[in-house]
Every structure is written in C-alpha cells, then in structure tokens.
Design a protein around this motif. Structure first.
Motif, mmCIF file in Angstrom:
data_model
loop_
_atom_site.group_PDB
_atom_site.id
_atom_site.type_symbol
_atom_site.label_atom_id
_atom_site.label_comp_id
_atom_site.label_asym_id
_atom_site.label_seq_id
_atom_site.Cartn_x
_atom_site.Cartn_y
_atom_site.Cartn_z
ATOM 1 N N HIS A 106 30.619 57.456 36.142
ATOM 2 C CA HIS A 106 30.469 56.885 34.804
ATOM 3 C C HIS A 106 31.210 55.544 34.695
ATOM 4 C CE1 HIS A 106 29.982 61.332 34.122
ATOM 5 N NE2 HIS A 106 28.872 60.861 33.572
ATOM 6 N N ARG A 107 31.108 54.742 35.776
ATOM 7 C CA ARG A 107 31.743 53.403 35.815
ATOM 8 C C ARG A 107 33.234 53.500 35.505
ATOM 9 N NH1 ARG A 107 28.026 51.169 31.425
ATOM 10 N NH2 ARG A 107 29.485 49.415 31.366
ATOM 11 N N GLU A 108 33.879 54.509 36.076
ATOM 12 C CA GLU A 108 35.296 54.732 35.796
ATOM 13 C C GLU A 108 36.181 53.624 36.361
ATOM 14 O OE1 GLU A 108 33.520 58.896 35.675
ATOM 15 O OE2 GLU A 108 33.234 57.042 36.815
ATOM 16 N N ILE A 109 37.246 53.347 35.634
ATOM 17 C CA ILE A 109 38.295 52.427 36.066
ATOM 18 C C ILE A 109 39.607 53.187 35.958
ATOM 19 C CG2 ILE A 109 39.499 50.269 35.600
ATOM 20 C CD1 ILE A 109 36.909 49.229 34.325
ATOM 21 N N LEU A 110 40.276 53.421 37.088
ATOM 22 C CA LEU A 110 41.543 54.157 37.065
ATOM 23 C C LEU A 110 42.673 53.211 36.682
ATOM 24 C CD1 LEU A 110 41.461 56.634 40.080
ATOM 25 C CD2 LEU A 110 40.500 56.839 37.792
ATOM 26 N N VAL A 111 43.500 53.672 35.753
ATOM 27 C CA VAL A 111 44.657 52.902 35.291
ATOM 28 C C VAL A 111 45.935 53.427 35.923
ATOM 29 C CG1 VAL A 111 45.975 52.237 33.249
ATOM 30 C CG2 VAL A 111 43.480 52.330 33.143
ATOM 31 N N SER A 112 45.996 54.720 36.188
ATOM 32 C CA SER A 112 47.157 55.309 36.856
ATOM 33 C C SER A 112 46.728 56.600 37.528
ATOM 34 C CB SER A 112 48.295 55.569 35.865
ATOM 35 O OG SER A 112 47.931 56.582 34.941
ATOM 36 N N ALA A 113 47.471 56.970 38.570
ATOM 37 C CA ALA A 113 47.239 58.227 39.288
ATOM 38 C C ALA A 113 48.606 58.769 39.680
ATOM 39 C CB ALA A 113 46.352 58.009 40.495
ATOM 40 N N ASP A 114 49.214 59.542 38.792
ATOM 41 C CA ASP A 114 50.550 60.077 39.010
ATOM 42 C C ASP A 114 50.482 61.237 39.998
ATOM 43 O OD1 ASP A 114 53.195 60.672 38.821
ATOM 44 O OD2 ASP A 114 53.076 61.675 36.884
ATOM 45 N N GLY A 115 51.175 61.085 41.126
ATOM 46 C CA GLY A 115 51.153 62.113 42.150
ATOM 47 C C GLY A 115 50.242 61.790 43.310
ATOM 48 N N GLY A 116 49.615 60.611 43.310
ATOM 49 C CA GLY A 116 48.727 60.228 44.394
ATOM 50 C C GLY A 116 48.464 58.741 44.393
ATOM 51 N N VAL A 117 47.743 58.296 45.387
ATOM 52 C CA VAL A 117 47.363 56.888 45.505
ATOM 53 C C VAL A 117 45.876 56.802 45.796
ATOM 54 C CG1 VAL A 117 49.617 56.089 46.290
ATOM 55 C CG2 VAL A 117 47.961 56.877 47.967
ATOM 56 N N VAL A 118 45.281 55.684 45.425
ATOM 57 C CA VAL A 118 43.875 55.428 45.714
ATOM 58 C C VAL A 118 43.781 54.823 47.108
ATOM 59 C CG1 VAL A 118 41.802 54.192 45.018
ATOM 60 C CG2 VAL A 118 43.361 55.079 43.286
ATOM 61 N N VAL A 119 43.116 55.526 48.024
ATOM 62 C CA VAL A 119 42.963 55.034 49.383
ATOM 63 C C VAL A 119 42.017 53.838 49.370
ATOM 64 C CG1 VAL A 119 42.234 55.628 51.726
ATOM 65 C CG2 VAL A 119 43.336 57.346 50.280
ATOM 66 N N ASN A 120 42.383 52.801 50.114
ATOM 67 C CA ASN A 120 41.590 51.558 50.180
ATOM 68 C C ASN A 120 41.512 50.861 48.830
ATOM 69 O OD1 ASN A 120 41.129 52.072 52.846
ATOM 70 N ND2 ASN A 120 39.085 52.900 52.537
ATOM 71 N N GLY A 121 42.393 51.200 47.911
ATOM 72 C CA GLY A 121 42.362 50.584 46.589
ATOM 73 C C GLY A 121 43.444 49.538 46.446
ATOM 74 N N GLY A 122 43.216 48.589 45.584
ATOM 75 C CA GLY A 122 44.215 47.575 45.313
ATOM 76 C C GLY A 122 45.110 47.997 44.168
ATOM 77 N N ASP A 123 45.541 47.022 43.403
ATOM 78 C CA ASP A 123 46.410 47.291 42.275
ATOM 79 C C ASP A 123 45.616 47.912 41.133
ATOM 80 O OD1 ASP A 123 48.383 46.089 43.753
ATOM 81 O OD2 ASP A 123 48.076 44.119 42.860
ATOM 82 N N PHE A 124 46.303 48.755 40.347
ATOM 83 C CA PHE A 124 45.686 49.264 39.129
ATOM 84 C C PHE A 124 45.548 48.122 38.121
ATOM 85 C CE2 PHE A 124 47.627 53.320 40.661
ATOM 86 C CZ PHE A 124 46.449 54.039 40.779
ATOM 87 N N PRO A 125 44.479 48.126 37.319
ATOM 88 C CA PRO A 125 43.342 49.050 37.304
ATOM 89 C C PRO A 125 42.397 48.808 38.473
ATOM 90 C CG PRO A 125 43.006 47.316 35.693
ATOM 91 C CD PRO A 125 44.366 47.079 36.271
ATOM 92 N N VAL A 126 41.786 49.896 38.991
ATOM 93 C CA VAL A 126 40.898 49.801 40.141
ATOM 94 C C VAL A 126 39.563 50.451 39.797
ATOM 95 C CG1 VAL A 126 41.892 51.904 41.117
ATOM 96 C CG2 VAL A 126 40.620 50.356 42.590
ATOM 97 N N ASP A 127 38.469 49.770 40.138
ATOM 98 C CA ASP A 127 37.116 50.241 39.837
ATOM 99 C C ASP A 127 36.727 51.335 40.828
ATOM 100 O OD1 ASP A 127 34.492 50.594 39.175
ATOM 101 O OD2 ASP A 127 33.879 48.515 39.439
ATOM 102 N N VAL A 128 36.402 52.532 40.319
ATOM 103 C CA VAL A 128 36.047 53.665 41.182
ATOM 104 C C VAL A 128 34.717 54.273 40.741
ATOM 105 C CG1 VAL A 128 38.444 54.170 41.754
ATOM 106 C CG2 VAL A 128 37.406 55.269 39.774
ATOM 107 N N GLY A 129 33.865 53.483 40.123
ATOM 108 C CA GLY A 129 32.632 54.014 39.542
ATOM 109 C C GLY A 129 31.687 54.656 40.528
ATOM 110 N N ASN A 130 31.787 54.321 41.815
ATOM 111 C CA ASN A 130 30.934 54.935 42.834
ATOM 112 C C ASN A 130 31.667 56.012 43.621
ATOM 113 O OD1 ASN A 130 28.681 53.302 42.268
ATOM 114 N ND2 ASN A 130 29.561 51.632 43.464
ATOM 115 N N GLY A 131 32.770 56.487 43.088
ATOM 116 C CA GLY A 131 33.563 57.487 43.785
ATOM 117 C C GLY A 131 34.736 56.852 44.497
#
Length: 669
Positions: free
Chosen positions: A98-123
C-alpha cells in the motif's frame, strides 16, 4: 456522622490493596500488559513469523481522493524460534503493498535501506537489531526474551478507505535452509507463517563454529575489533572486491552509530567533517568531562569516510597500513589482486552503559558505499562471524585473532531506467546513421538544456551522422536537424533532451566477411577529470565464442555471462578528460577518447547474422557500471529494427502508387 466499623474498613483496605498491587506475572516493567504467545505457535516446530496490524490514523492533508490520502499506521512483526536449532542473523520479508513508507522500526533494521523514512511499497527485508540471534527454548528453559524478537513499526500508507484493514501480501523467513508455506490469517488484523527446516537443503560443509560462516558477496566489508578497553576500542575495516566487474573510485563509506559512539582518531582514512560540537553539547560531553574534544576526528551519528591519497601512505601519524591510501580506488581482482583490497583503522569511544564492559561492542548499522562512476551497491546488516586471523606482527610463524568480527555483504544492483551513469550508441558500416544514446539515459533533472522546458524528455533520440559523436550535445542540434532533412526523417518541435552522461561508448560494426567480422569500440569522456586504470566489458550472446583478438587494449574472455573484458595497455590506461578544441572561440570542446578494433571468427558461431543484430552487445559496462544501451540498432536497409513498423505506411504508399501507374498504362493502351 456514622463511623465505619473496623472490620469493614479492613476489608475495604485489603480489597484496594489487592486491586492496585502490581503483579510481575501480568505486567511488564513499563506497565504494559505482557503479550502471551499466539496459540498457533503450539503447532509450529520451526520458526514462527507473524505480522499484526495495530492501528492507523488519517494524516494531513485531508483529501477527497482516496488513493492519495495518507494514513499513519502502527504494526508489529514477531519472530519466535520454536525449533531445535539456534537461528542466527535472522531476516524476514514483509510484502507491503500500500505504498508504505517506514518512519521507524524499533527492534530491527531495514536491510538494504537508507535513512528513515524509507519507501517499502514493494516489500522489504527486516533484520533484527540488537537481537540478531534467537536461541532455542531448550537452551534457555523457555525464556521468551531469548527466543523471541519483536519489531515495532511506525509508518505511512496510502490509498485505503477508512474501514479497510491494510495487510501485506505475504510474510516469510529469508534465512537459508528454511521453507515457508503461504501465511495464514488469524482474524482480520493478524497473519502468521511457520517456516520449517527444508529437508532438501544441503548446507555447505564447513567446520562447526560458534558464529555464522562468512558469506560470498560482490563487495565484502569486515569490521574487526583488534583492541578493546573499558570505554573505547580499536576497530579495523577491511574492504574486499570479489566481483570481476566490481569497482570503486574515490569511494565514500557511511554507516550509523546506534549507541552514541564517536570516532576519536583514524589511520588510513579520514572523515569529510571534523565537527565535534555534537560531542560537546551531547551525552559524550557530559560523560567525558576532561576529554579534549578538539582532537576528536568526528562526532556525527552518520559519518562519511573517505580514503587517503597515495602520498599519505607513509605518513607516520595517519598512514603506515597495508592496503591503505589508494585515493579511494578499489579495482577488480582480475586487474590487480593487490588493489582489490583496502584497509583503515579507527579508535571508537563508547558511552554508558557500555563503558563498564569492554566486551560490550556493537557494530554500526546501515552501511552504504558509493563511488564516482561505479556500480551501485546495496549492503546488508552486519552479521557476527568467526574472528578474523592476522599474521603475527613480529614476523613469527603464528597468527593472532580479532576480539570480535562482523561481516557486511554488499551486492551490485542494476541501475533503474534513466539512472545510469554511462550510455552506448550503435553504428555500422552498412548504415550511415548512428543510433545515439537514449534520451535522459543518465537523468534529465540536471539537464542545462531543459531549464525552461525547451527539450522533451520522452521523445526518442534523433539519428545522427557519425561525426556528431565527437561534438558535445549542446552543439548537436543543427547537425541532427540537417541529418533528418537529408534522410527525410520527422523532426519534432521540441527536440529530445540529452543523455546527460559523463561517459559514452560507441559500438561500430566495422566489417563483415565470409570467415569473420570486426567491430570498433570507442570510449568518450565528457568530464574534465580523467579515469585511471579504466576498464570496459561487453556481454555478447551469439558472438562470444567467436572472439579472436583486440588490438589496442588487453582483452580477456570471462566465464560469466559471455562477457569480454577490456582494459588499457600500459601507457593507454588513462581515459583523459574533456579539453578545449583547437580554437576555443569557435570549436567545441573535445572529449577524451580511447579506441580499438575487435576481431571475431565465424567458424565457432555458425548461423550468426551480423546485420540482424547478432554483432551488437546485449550489455555494456564501464568501470563496473552497467551502461544504458539503445532500444534499436542499425540494419542493412538504412533503417532500424525497432522502427520497421514506421516504414510500413511509406511502403504501402509506394505499392499503391505503383499499382495506379500500371492501371494508368493499361488504360492508355
């Protein structure tokens, strides 16, 4: 006023005491009710992964368009080890949709992701931090804090009606050796999957160690702790290029400190900024009251690190390290195995509560590395590996080990359309027109020709005469118009925008005869800075087995994907930058140029059709960067394969005219 009887007063007091007495079995330290394990875990003898949608609220601005309305949401990802083996460096995939944009992930990190906010709409892939490993219930007597990890997610999503429950497409564990079926839904707000060990998976045989084995990647970054003290430690970063087409020039490396660390000094590299104000006015200044922060290298949470120039290699203070000080060059091992590795060291200061324990060391997260004109690398999260081995500095036949080691794997990604950094044009001896680089091959946002919208970023490029390849794009307009008039080709009102590439390559079919054929490759550098130790590579499909020789470069056939590797001979390993013409007032600037002829034999490639396109490469690389190639190529009928349909109306008119002429002649007789 009636007094309360003593027995009644005592009963009320005991009741209130029972109601408000905190019970550690029901509540956690922060007062929130401890969550019980989902019932479905009882039937899972593997790794249990769940996704729970918690809530969402409408964000500003409030829009009538449902698809454009944004929502703030909260959700939770849980990973539970219900199996027999410890799960190391766990990683899960969440199929956001749903065209999600992550602002924070407490307890984990986004693999291959840059700084928050990060676009994760395709998973996206999520990895645990700081809890990267999950022990078994057997080894911990069922301690949930050691077998379970939770990531609390906050973000933004789009395009949902108020009563809709947004859920991802799928969730699964991404660790090797596990098999996950389709997830199950529990109600409308929760989904889960049980991933079990795959009996068909054959793990690589290796000695059993406490930590994970080292993984193969295009670029391997190792973070070794070689000295440890209470409040600081000495780390060494080793970069190793393992890909035959991988390369970095003037590399910049960045990461993110997660526990307030700062770099006191460095050897073999330096940071772009030396601002220590964040230390003085932050927690570091409160704790290290007597430390001279003017001597500190960097206090940024996200430092940018660069290699030292070669002249500092023997500097007693910042040099004197093997494999250091290459001015940011990391070559493929095929070119020079000694220059495929780079090393630097840094002294890191810690903050409470980690200063009380010298082994309380946490590697930085969110590693990213980039170069001037090189492949784009996506880096994963650091994984704990066996301590690295180093030769004894005294010269004895013994080895020493790092105190702790982490590995970061970075892999090359293919550039997105119109985001390349080099491009290719096609030409041939049997067609006068050159198919130039694609419009906006390297982007249009910085095109100086389109400041006022004077060019069209969507129009295909105009065909060019061969001599136009030596002319900067700003001076090609008249040549393109004149060539179009000469060839009776349509010219749009708005000409196509330039390719915007700093480096371009031309592949020209030079000859075609019974026993073989030849091609010519020409490299153009449209930037002022030269490229030292450059290389190019072409992926040939049908023509690869017939490669014979290249005459001005060194050529090597690679076993990967039918690729031929070219590099400059000694004395020709510089691709010079753009220079002024013979008369700067009238002549345009001249690009730096390198050129060579390549010969192919036909005896190993029966049925090859050079004019049909078999003589053109499927992929072209320069310094490891994949260049954008044209969408069509020259053909033997002075047309272009992708534009054959456009000739049909002309052919139809010719046929009709011919038929009418015959009918007219018949009528005269």
């Amino acid at each position: 006023m009636k007094l309360v009887p003593p027995l009644l007063f005592e009963a009320i007091f005991l009741a209130l005491l029972f109601v408000f007495h905190p019970c550690s079995g029901q509540y956690s330290d922060d007062g929130a009710k401890a969550a019980a394990l989902p019932p479905a875990v009882e039937d899972c003898n593997g790794i249990f992964v769940s996704y729970t949608f918690i809530s969402r609220e409408k964000e500003y601005p409030r829009l009538k368009n449902v698809s454009a309305q944004s929502w703030a949401f909260k959700s939770e990802v849980a990973v539970i080890n219900a199996g027999l083996e410890e799960l190391q460096a766990w990683k899960v995939f969440v199929g956001f949709q749903h065209r999600e944009i992550l602002v924070s992930a407490d307890g984990g990190v986004v693999v291959n992701g840059g700084d928050f906010p990060v676009d994760v709409g395709n998973g996206t892939y999520l990895s645990g931090y700081p809890m990267t490993d999950l022990k078994t219930s057997i080894d911990t007597a069922g301690d949930l804090t050691q077998i379970q990890a939770t990531i609390k997610i906050t973000g933004t999503m789009f395009g949902l009606r108020p009563k809709a429950i947004p859920m991802p497409k799928t969730i699964r564990l991404e660790n090797d050796g596990f098999k996950c079926h389709a997830p199950h839904f529990q109600g409308t707000r929760s989904m889960y999957v049980c991933c079990k060990p795959d009996p068909k998976y054959k793990a690589r045989k290796a000695k059993k160690t406490k930590f994970l084995p080292r993984r193969n990647s295009d670029l391997s970054l190792t973070y070794d702790i070689i000295q440890a003290y209470g409040g600081s430690y000495l780390a060494q970063v080793t970069m190793e290029n393992n890909h035959p087409l991988g390369r970095l020039d003037h590399w910049n490396l960045t990461w993110e400190w997660t526990r307030g660390e700062f770099i006191f000094n460095m050897r073999g590299a330096y940071t772009h900024t030396r601002d220590f104000s964040e230390c003085i006015y932050g927690p570091a200044g409160n704790y290290y009251k007597d430390l001279d922060f003017s001597q500190v290298m960097n206090c940024d949470k996200k430092p940018i690190i660069a290699d030292l120039p070669a002249e500092r290699a023997q500097d007693e203070k910042v040099g004197k390290l093997p494999f250091c000080c290459r001015n940011g060059s990391l070559l493929p091992p095929l070119m020079d195995i000694n220059k495929a590795k780079s090393i630097f060291q840094l002294q890191v200061y810690k903050l409470p509560p980690d200063v009380s324990n010298r082994t309380a060391i946490y590697p930085p997260q969110k590693w990213q590395i980039d170069g001037v004109l090189n492949p784009e690398y996506k880096c994963g999260a650091p994984i704990r590996v066996d301590p690295s081995e180093f030769p004894d500095p005294s010269g004895l036949q013994s080895v020493t080990y790092a105190i702790a080691s982490w590995q970061v794997g970075c892999n090359i990604t293919r550039p997105k359309p119109k985001q390349s950094r080099c491009c290719v044009s096609f030409s041939s001896y049997y067609n006068d027109s050159v198919v130039p680089c694609n419009t906006c091959a390297c982007g249009c946002s910085e095109d100086p020709q389109n400041i006022a919208g004077t060019c069209d970023p969507e129009k295909p490029p105009l065909l060019l005469p061969a001599e136009a390849l030596l002319v900067p794009f700003a001076n090609r307009s008249e040549k393109a118009r004149a060539w179009a008039r000469l060839r009776h080709l349509p010219v749009p009102k708005k000409l196509p925008c330039s390719d915007n590439c700093g480096v371009s390559l031309n592949w020209h079919i030079n000859s075609d005869y019974r026993s073989g054929w030849t091609a010519r490759i020409t490299l153009f550098n449209w930037k002022p800075d030269p490229f030292e130790d450059w290389f190019a590579a072409v992926q040939m499909k049908k023509a690869y087995p017939g490669y014979e020789n290249v005459y001005s470069f060194n050529g090597t056939k690679l076993s990967m994907n039918n690729t031929i590797f070219f590099q400059g001979l000694k004395g020709l390993n510089f691709l010079m930058g753009e220079t002024n013409g013979s008369n700067p007032k009238t002549d345009p600037r001249v690009p730096g140029k390198q050129q060579s002829v390549i010969s192919f034999l036909k005896k190993n490639t029966p049925g090859i059709n050079i004019r049909g396109g078999d003589g053109f490469p499927a992929k072209v690389f320069f310094n490891g960067e994949e260049c954008e190639i044209p969408k069509s190529f020259p053909t033997g009928n002075s047309g272009h394969k992708a534009a054959v349909i456009g000739l049909l109306p002309i052919l139809l008119v010719c046929v009709l005219t011919f038929v009418m002429m015959i009918d007219h002649d018949h009528g005269c007789h």
